[in-house]
Design a protein around this motif. Structure first.
Motif, PDB file in Angstrom:
ATOM      1  N   GLN A  75       0.850  -1.195   0.000  1.00  0.00           N
ATOM      2  CA  GLN A  75       0.000   0.000   0.000  1.00  0.00           C
ATOM      3  C   GLN A  75       0.889   1.248   0.000  1.00  0.00           C
ATOM      4  O   GLN A  75       1.746   1.402   0.885  1.00  0.00           O
ATOM      5  CB  GLN A  75      -0.922   0.018   1.219  1.00  0.00           C
TER       6      GLN A  75
ATOM      7  N   GLU B  14       3.918   0.227   2.187  1.00  0.00           N
ATOM      8  CA  GLU B  14       3.909  -0.682   3.328  1.00  0.00           C
ATOM      9  C   GLU B  14       3.585  -2.076   2.809  1.00  0.00           C
ATOM     10  O   GLU B  14       2.624  -2.260   2.050  1.00  0.00           O
ATOM     11  CB  GLU B  14       2.861  -0.266   4.365  1.00  0.00           C
TER      12      GLU B  14
ATOM     13  N   VAL C 170       0.952  -8.708   4.476  1.00  0.00           N
ATOM     14  CA  VAL C 170       0.941 -10.113   4.098  1.00  0.00           C
ATOM     15  C   VAL C 170      -0.476 -10.548   3.720  1.00  0.00           C
ATOM     16  O   VAL C 170      -1.461 -10.024   4.244  1.00  0.00           O
ATOM     17  CB  VAL C 170       1.504 -10.991   5.244  1.00  0.00           C
ATOM     18  N   ARG C 171      -0.563 -11.478   2.805  1.00  0.00           N
ATOM     19  CA  ARG C 171      -1.850 -12.076   2.428  1.00  0.00           C
ATOM     20  C   ARG C 171      -1.689 -13.581   2.408  1.00  0.00           C
ATOM     21  O   ARG C 171      -0.660 -14.097   1.970  1.00  0.00           O
ATOM     22  CB  ARG C 171      -2.277 -11.604   1.023  1.00  0.00           C
TER      23      ARG C 171
ATOM     24  N   ILE D  93      -2.251 -13.206  11.747  1.00  0.00           N
ATOM     25  CA  ILE D  93      -1.127 -12.794  12.589  1.00  0.00           C
ATOM     26  C   ILE D  93      -1.258 -13.333  14.028  1.00  0.00           C
ATOM     27  O   ILE D  93      -0.312 -13.940  14.544  1.00  0.00           O
ATOM     28  CB  ILE D  93      -0.947 -11.246  12.569  1.00  0.00           C
TER      29      ILE D  93
ATOM     30  N   VAL E 122       6.262  -5.747  11.909  1.00  0.00           N
ATOM     31  CA  VAL E 122       6.944  -6.745  12.732  1.00  0.00           C
ATOM     32  C   VAL E 122       6.109  -6.943  13.991  1.00  0.00           C
ATOM     33  O   VAL E 122       5.787  -5.967  14.672  1.00  0.00           O
ATOM     34  CB  VAL E 122       8.361  -6.262  13.114  1.00  0.00           C
TER      35      VAL E 122
ATOM     36  N   ASP F  49      -0.179   2.133  14.506  1.00  0.00           N
ATOM     37  CA  ASP F  49      -1.465   2.191  15.208  1.00  0.00           C
ATOM     38  C   ASP F  49      -1.382   3.050  16.469  1.00  0.00           C
ATOM     39  O   ASP F  49      -1.978   2.713  17.498  1.00  0.00           O
ATOM     40  CB  ASP F  49      -1.935   0.778  15.601  1.00  0.00           C
TER      41      ASP F  49
ATOM     42  N   GLN G 225      -5.893   4.591  12.319  1.00  0.00           N
ATOM     43  CA  GLN G 225      -7.007   5.008  11.457  1.00  0.00           C
ATOM     44  C   GLN G 225      -8.268   5.333  12.236  1.00  0.00           C
ATOM     45  O   GLN G 225      -9.136   6.047  11.741  1.00  0.00           O
ATOM     46  CB  GLN G 225      -7.280   3.964  10.366  1.00  0.00           C
TER      47      GLN G 225
ATOM     48  N   GLU H  88      -2.940   7.201   9.051  1.00  0.00           N
ATOM     49  CA  GLU H  88      -3.412   5.969   8.413  1.00  0.00           C
ATOM     50  C   GLU H  88      -4.906   6.029   8.134  1.00  0.00           C
ATOM     51  O   GLU H  88      -5.654   6.720   8.827  1.00  0.00           O
ATOM     52  CB  GLU H  88      -3.207   4.778   9.357  1.00  0.00           C
ATOM     53  N   GLY H  89      -5.328   5.280   7.158  1.00  0.00           N
ATOM     54  CA  GLY H  89      -6.761   5.080   6.930  1.00  0.00           C
ATOM     55  C   GLY H  89      -7.488   6.278   6.347  1.00  0.00           C
ATOM     56  O   GLY H  89      -8.657   6.505   6.658  1.00  0.00           O
TER      57      GLY H  89
HETATM   58  P1  C2E Z   1      -1.459  -1.980   9.783  1.00  0.00           P
HETATM   59  O1  C2E Z   1      -0.011  -2.242   9.814  1.00  0.00           O
HETATM   60  O2  C2E Z   1      -1.962  -0.812  10.526  1.00  0.00           O
HETATM   61  O3  C2E Z   1      -1.870  -1.922   8.272  1.00  0.00           O
HETATM   62  C1  C2E Z   1      -2.882  -1.107   7.786  1.00  0.00           C
HETATM   63  C2  C2E Z   1      -4.129  -1.861   7.644  1.00  0.00           C
HETATM   64  O4  C2E Z   1      -5.177  -0.977   7.351  1.00  0.00           O
HETATM   65  C3  C2E Z   1      -4.090  -2.844   6.475  1.00  0.00           C
HETATM   66  O5  C2E Z   1      -4.973  -3.915   6.781  1.00  0.00           O
HETATM   67  C4  C2E Z   1      -4.665  -2.007   5.369  1.00  0.00           C
HETATM   68  O6  C2E Z   1      -5.216  -2.796   4.332  1.00  0.00           O
HETATM   69  C5  C2E Z   1      -5.732  -1.272   6.088  1.00  0.00           C
HETATM   70  N1  C2E Z   1      -6.061  -0.004   5.451  1.00  0.00           N
HETATM   71  C6  C2E Z   1      -5.267   0.789   4.711  1.00  0.00           C
HETATM   72  N2  C2E Z   1      -5.942   1.897   4.296  1.00  0.00           N
HETATM   73  C7  C2E Z   1      -7.175   1.804   4.797  1.00  0.00           C
HETATM   74  C8  C2E Z   1      -8.350   2.654   4.749  1.00  0.00           C
HETATM   75  O7  C2E Z   1      -8.379   3.711   4.129  1.00  0.00           O
HETATM   76  N3  C2E Z   1      -9.458   2.223   5.404  1.00  0.00           N
HETATM   77  C9  C2E Z   1      -9.463   1.039   6.086  1.00  0.00           C
HETATM   78  N4  C2E Z   1     -10.593   0.701   6.697  1.00  0.00           N
HETATM   79  N5  C2E Z   1      -8.389   0.227   6.157  1.00  0.00           N
HETATM   80  C10 C2E Z   1      -7.252   0.620   5.532  1.00  0.00           C
HETATM   81  P2  C2E Z   1      -4.526  -5.368   6.666  1.00  0.00           P
HETATM   82  O8  C2E Z   1      -3.692  -5.590   5.463  1.00  0.00           O
HETATM   83  O9  C2E Z   1      -5.750  -6.194   6.825  1.00  0.00           O
HETATM   84  O10 C2E Z   1      -3.586  -5.598   7.881  1.00  0.00           O
HETATM   85  C11 C2E Z   1      -4.082  -5.504   9.158  1.00  0.00           C
HETATM   86  C12 C2E Z   1      -2.976  -5.527  10.143  1.00  0.00           C
HETATM   87  O11 C2E Z   1      -2.328  -6.786  10.143  1.00  0.00           O
HETATM   88  C13 C2E Z   1      -1.878  -4.525   9.857  1.00  0.00           C
HETATM   89  O12 C2E Z   1      -2.247  -3.281  10.341  1.00  0.00           O
HETATM   90  C14 C2E Z   1      -0.724  -5.139  10.602  1.00  0.00           C
HETATM   91  O13 C2E Z   1      -0.784  -4.798  11.952  1.00  0.00           O
HETATM   92  C15 C2E Z   1      -0.970  -6.592  10.447  1.00  0.00           C
HETATM   93  N6  C2E Z   1      -0.137  -7.110   9.381  1.00  0.00           N
HETATM   94  C16 C2E Z   1      -0.344  -7.118   8.055  1.00  0.00           C
HETATM   95  N7  C2E Z   1       0.689  -7.698   7.418  1.00  0.00           N
HETATM   96  C17 C2E Z   1       1.561  -8.066   8.371  1.00  0.00           C
HETATM   97  C18 C2E Z   1       2.847  -8.699   8.363  1.00  0.00           C
HETATM   98  O14 C2E Z   1       3.418  -9.039   7.333  1.00  0.00           O
HETATM   99  N8  C2E Z   1       3.447  -8.932   9.559  1.00  0.00           N
HETATM  100  C19 C2E Z   1       2.877  -8.548  10.731  1.00  0.00           C
HETATM  101  N9  C2E Z   1       3.519  -8.799  11.863  1.00  0.00           N
HETATM  102  N10 C2E Z   1       1.692  -7.937  10.790  1.00  0.00           N
HETATM  103  C20 C2E Z   1       1.045  -7.689   9.606  1.00  0.00           C
END
Ligand code: C2E
Ligand code: MG
Ligand code: MG
Length: 620
Positions: free
Chosen positions: A373, A387, A390-391, A406, A447, A509, A532, A565-566
């Protein structure tokens, strides 16, 4: 005269019926037919006699033979009766001159019979009945024929006994099944019958959509009753409880006793879980009333655990087990209460277990991928970095969101492996874009606290950077406030190691946890990402704007940069711009996108200039 071959054919035919569950009547019918085939006779008949009873079975090769068998039975006279009584064969080569059974002989001759030879069906010294062979010509049979007939009679007797034993066994197993399904003390169904009924109830429930409830009831302090008054009083109490519980139930419910003081109530056709609670409460109250036993009044209470199901594929044992665990929860809470286990919750638990299991393979089998993103400079909308997120594409369940993945990965410790994979992948992709983006184009990687705290984390990061040829300065590691709460001393050490490597740290966050602004001063972070949740309430909640303003001000004072964010709307974008957030991220600019889509975007901005996103569509 029968040939040896014919005789042995008939014998082996009988031998085969021995191992089948041929009914007795079938064996007899066959016997008389085959005897007529192999012996020089006109008909044959058998009568099986049980002491004190009229003949139990009759078989005859034709109507005439049937008539002669019946005649002997009616008269209570004839060679058959004689052979049965004496165990000896009887030969009447010419009925006209026979004096032993005058009435039978007279009537048989009238009906065209000339001779009869009878052989006892023997079982040791006892007789089961007799085999009659009939001829319409007078005259003796050869010794061989007589011997063959007796052999056939003996073999038939053996098989009849065998069939009889099987029938007896079946009858007694029916009886013992009946007793094996009930508890001898209370007469209630036991575990076996309960599980059987529960299985049927679940099937019916699955069809009708109604709930099936299992209430696991266990007396509190039953052991004390046994210890104080003895086991016979304990038994009295159990019997009284059984009858009291039974009276609380609807006709379609049933109660079983599993063992000791464990009773299980099965309720079918419930519309809501609260129906089961009503029954549980009623049972609890009924037990709480004093019992009048031989030693006087005895008081008891009961702990009840409940489990509900609306699915026919739930297993009876599982439901019983859930109710049992719920009962233990009720006990731990001090007993005399009841406790529901929500199977939906239970199912979630099971699902998590199986997902965790799958996750171990996901990493190795290439089910994971990263999306990116963009993060843009608030002032001019140019992309300054991305940023990595992961999916997980589960082969059966489809996409599993990071919010599920996670925590699961953290629980099973596999997060370190996944985290490292994401880091490598992200660095490799960053390397690929190197020609299209400015040198300081940032790659942010999340992380988890568990991963950060795991031994050798900083070393792993160093190895990945080296292995992928990535400059430490372009990597930002995003951590959440939870790292400080877990073990802030250790976090401080790891942060120090990472800073030494030259990577940036972002506090993700920010504002959702307990994180005080003072942490920003204490820890060597470079970026603050405002959660966000704040951004979403910026327009509506004045305090959100005040908090964001304060965070931005302090961050800037400390030389940190701020990411909002968000961002989803143009209004939010304008607000965070007015609050001087350095960077912004959100659906308003771009959703997380696959590496390929990123490639395209990056090459569009070739020449070391930060690419700009297409003018965003209004999504408010
Ligand atoms: P995060 O690091 O705060 O990532 C941002 C999350 O907010 C992402 O969700 C993203 O898709 C979402 N987002 C971005 N823009 C917007 C927006 O305008 N509105 C809304 N409602 N959401 C938005 P995602 O991808 O589902 O990831 C959720 C959380 O999972 C991440 O929050 C992060 O804490 C964790 N995460 C994701 N990938 C990884 C990873 O590879 N490793 C670790 N340890 N945690 C991860
Ligand atoms: Mg993040
Ligand atoms: Mg975040």
């Amino acid at each position: 005269m029968p040939s040896e071959q014919q005789l042995s054919d008939v014998l082996s035919e009988f031998a085969r019926t021995l191992v089948t569950d041929f009914p007795i009547q079938g064996i007899l019918d066959r016997l008389v037919q085959r005897i007529v085939d192999v012996l020089p006779i006109t008909a044959a008949g058998v009568t099986l006699i049980a002491p004190g009873l009229s003949p139990r079975y009759l078989a005859a090769s034709n109507n005439a033979a049937f008539r002669f068998e019946q005649l002997q039975t009616e008269l209570g006279q004839g060679p058959c009766v004689e052979a049965y009584l004496t165990g000896e064969a009887v030969a009447i080569p010419d009925l006209r001159s026979d004096a032993r059974f005058p009435e039978f002989s007279r009537r048989a001759v009238q009906e065209g019979l000339a001779a009869v030879f009878t052989f006892p069906l023997r079982n040791g010294r006892m007789q089961l009945g007799a085999l009659d062979i009939y001829r319409d010509e007078p005259g003796p049979l050869t010794a061989r024929t007589l011997a063959a007939a007796q052999t056939l009679a003996d073999v038939a007797a053996a098989y009849l006994l065998n069939a009889q034993a099987r029938a007896d066994l079946q009858a007694s197993s029916d009886r013992s099944r009946e007793t094996s399904l009930h508890d001898p003390l209370t007469g209630l169904p036991n575990r076996v019958l309960l599980l059987e009924r529960l299985g049927q109830a679940l099937l019916r429930g699955g069809r009708t959509g109604h709930l099936t409830a299992v209430l696991f009831a266990d007396l509190d302090q039953f052991k004390a009753v046994n210890d104080m008054y003895g086991h016979s009083v304990g038994d009295e109490l159990l019997i009284a409880v059984a009858s009291r519980v039974t009276r609380q139930l609807r006709p379609t419910d049933s109660v079983a006793r599993l063992s000791g003081d464990e009773f299980v109530i099965l309720c079918e056709d419930l519309v809501a879980a609260s129906d089961a609670e009503v029954i549980a409460a009623r049972v609890g109250e009924a037990i709480a009333r004093p019992f009048k036993l031989s030693v006087g009044q005895v008081e008891a209470t009961v702990s009840i655990g409940m489990a509900l199901s609306d699915r026919e594929d739930d297993l009876p044992e599982d439901l019983l087990h859930s109710a049992d665990s719920a009962m233990y929860q009720a006990k731990r809470k001090g007993g005399a209460g009841h406790q529901v286990v929500d199977l939906a919750e239970q199912r979630l638990v099971d699902e998590r277990v199986s997902l965790r299991h799958d996750l171990r393979r996901a990493c190795k089998e290439g089910q994971l991928r990263t999306v990116y993103q963009p993060i843009v400079r608030t002032a001019d909308g140019r992309i300054t970095g991305v940023e990595a997120l992961v999916r997980w594409d589960h082969p059966l369940r489809g996409p599993v969101p990071p919010s599920t993945l996670i925590p699961l990965a953290e629980q099973s410790g596999i997060i370190t492996e996944i985290g490292q994979w994401v880091l490598e992948r992200a660095c490799l992709d960053r390397h690929r874009w190197a020609h299209h983006v400015p040198d300081d184009f940032e790659m942010a990687v999340n992380v988890s606290a568990y991963q950060l705290m795991s031994p050798g984390f900083a070393e792993t990061v160093a190895n990945v950077l080296r292995g992928t040829g990535t400059d430490a300065g372009v990597l930002t590691l995003e951590v959440t406030e939870s790292v400080f709460i877990q073990d802030s001393e250790r976090a401080m050490v790891v942060f120090g190691e990472l800073k030494l490597l030259g990577v940036k740290l972002a506090l993700d966050d920010f504002g959702t946890g307990y994180c005080a602004l003072s942490y920003l001063r204490q820890f060597p972070v470079d970026i603050v990402k405002i959660d966000q949740g704040f951004v979403a309430t910026l327009g509506a909640d004045a305090s959100s704007a005040a908090i964001v303003a304060a965070v931005v001000e302090l961050a800037h004072l400390l030389g940190l940069s701020v990411v909002a964010e968000g961002i989803e709307t143009v209004a939010q974008h304008d607000q965070v711009a007015a609050l001087h957030c350095d960077s912004s991220q959100g659906y308003y600019f771009a959703r997380p996108m696959a590496a390929d889509a990123m490639d395209e975007l990056m090459s569009a901005g070739a020449g070391g200039v930060n690419p700009r996103l297409p003018v965003p569509a209004e999504t408010a």
